[in-house]
Design a protein around this motif. Structure first.
Motif, PDB file in Angstrom:
ATOM      1  N   ALA A 137       1.055   3.944  -2.862  1.00 24.48           N
ATOM      2  CA  ALA A 137       0.802   5.352  -2.544  1.00 24.48           C
ATOM      3  C   ALA A 137       1.958   6.235  -2.998  1.00 24.48           C
ATOM      4  O   ALA A 137       1.757   7.338  -3.540  1.00 24.48           O
ATOM      5  CB  ALA A 137       0.563   5.502  -1.054  1.00 24.48           C
ATOM      6  N   ALA A 172       1.883   6.507  -6.647  1.00 26.27           N
ATOM      7  CA  ALA A 172       0.790   7.407  -7.030  1.00 26.27           C
ATOM      8  C   ALA A 172       1.183   8.867  -6.811  1.00 26.27           C
ATOM      9  O   ALA A 172       0.886   9.738  -7.644  1.00 26.27           O
ATOM     10  CB  ALA A 172      -0.463   7.067  -6.239  1.00 26.27           C
ATOM     11  N   ASP A 173       1.885   9.122  -5.672  1.00 22.73           N
ATOM     12  CA  ASP A 173       2.352  10.497  -5.415  1.00 22.73           C
ATOM     13  C   ASP A 173       3.338  10.946  -6.495  1.00 22.73           C
ATOM     14  O   ASP A 173       3.293  12.093  -6.952  1.00 22.73           O
ATOM     15  CB  ASP A 173       3.014  10.576  -4.030  1.00 22.73           C
ATOM     16  N   SER A 233       0.830  -1.212   0.000  1.00 22.25           N
ATOM     17  CA  SER A 233       0.000   0.000   0.000  1.00 22.25           C
ATOM     18  C   SER A 233       0.863   1.259   0.000  1.00 22.25           C
ATOM     19  O   SER A 233       0.581   2.239  -0.711  1.00 22.25           O
ATOM     20  CB  SER A 233      -0.928  -0.005   1.215  1.00 22.25           C
TER      21      SER A 233
END
Length: 219
Positions: free
Chosen positions: A42, A45-46, A38
């Motif tokens: 994340a 994605a950032d 996760s």
């Protein structure tokens, strides 16, 4: 709690102890990996978000530069049209001034001719008669004809032409205003003016022609 559930499963006789331990270990490993996955998702994605934001920012900058370039192009195009219009206007003005100058030149030439004719009218109207009188009466004294040249003297005076010397006058030779008939005449040598010269506002138009002797060899 997880251990109690595993003991309950073992107590029910569904799995052996080893199987239960393997399941427990796998389950724990899954619980440990999920947060890492996760976090990685994340973080990725950032990163992608930042890349997208950077790309959007660059696009905005490019759009702003494109807009500024397009505005500059429009401004230059407008200036070019203005310069072309001014060039055309100047060309037309130049043609107009040229035509006006030509017209003024013709008018001035006509005016000068008319003024000159008016000044010389007496001489011009009398000249044919003078010519006829001299042909018919060659013995007629020249002094009787001199008064007819008064208009010519008046015209020269009006135009500001100054006479250099007087006919048959003896003067010191000056190479600035005199033209000798021989090359061996030296400066300040006494000479006779055979034909007068003319000057205008200090500029020599025609130097006076001088000689050591008067016409006929006299002194």
């Amino acid at each position: 709690m997880i251990a109690d559930n595993l003991l309950d499963i073992q107590g029910m006789g569904m799995f052996s102890l080893e199987s239960v331990l393997v399941i427990a270990i796998g389950f724990l490993a899954l619980l440990l990996i999920i947060p890492a996955i996760s976090a990685a998702i994340a973080a990725k994605a950032d990163l992608e978000t930042k890349k997208l934001e950077l790309a959007l920012s660059q696009i905005e900058l490019l759009e702003a530069e494109l807009k500024a370039t397009r505005q500059n192009y429009l401004d230059l195009e407008q200036k070019l049209h203005q310069l072309l219009s001014e060039k055309t206007a100047l060309h037309q003005e130049g043609l107009r001034l040229h035509e006006e100058l030509q017209q003024q030149r013709l008018e001035l030439t006509d005016e000068i001719r008319s003024s000159t004719f008016e000044q010389l009218q007496t001489l011009l109207t009398n000249y044919p008669s003078i010519h006829q009188m001299v042909r018919v009466k060659p013995e007629l004294p020249a002094k009787n004809l001199l008064s007819m040249f008064t208009s010519l003297d008046n015209l020269l005076y009006k135009w500001g032409y100054e006479q250099i010397g007087k006919p048959w006058e003896q003067v010191p030779y000056n190479p600035q205003i005199h033209q000798p008939d021989t090359a061996d005449i030296t400066e300040d040598e006494l000479v006779y003016i055979r034909f007068v010269g003319y000057q205008h506002q200090g500029r020599i138009l025609v130097p006076a022609k001088v000689s050591r002797t008067l016409p006929g060899g006299g002194r």
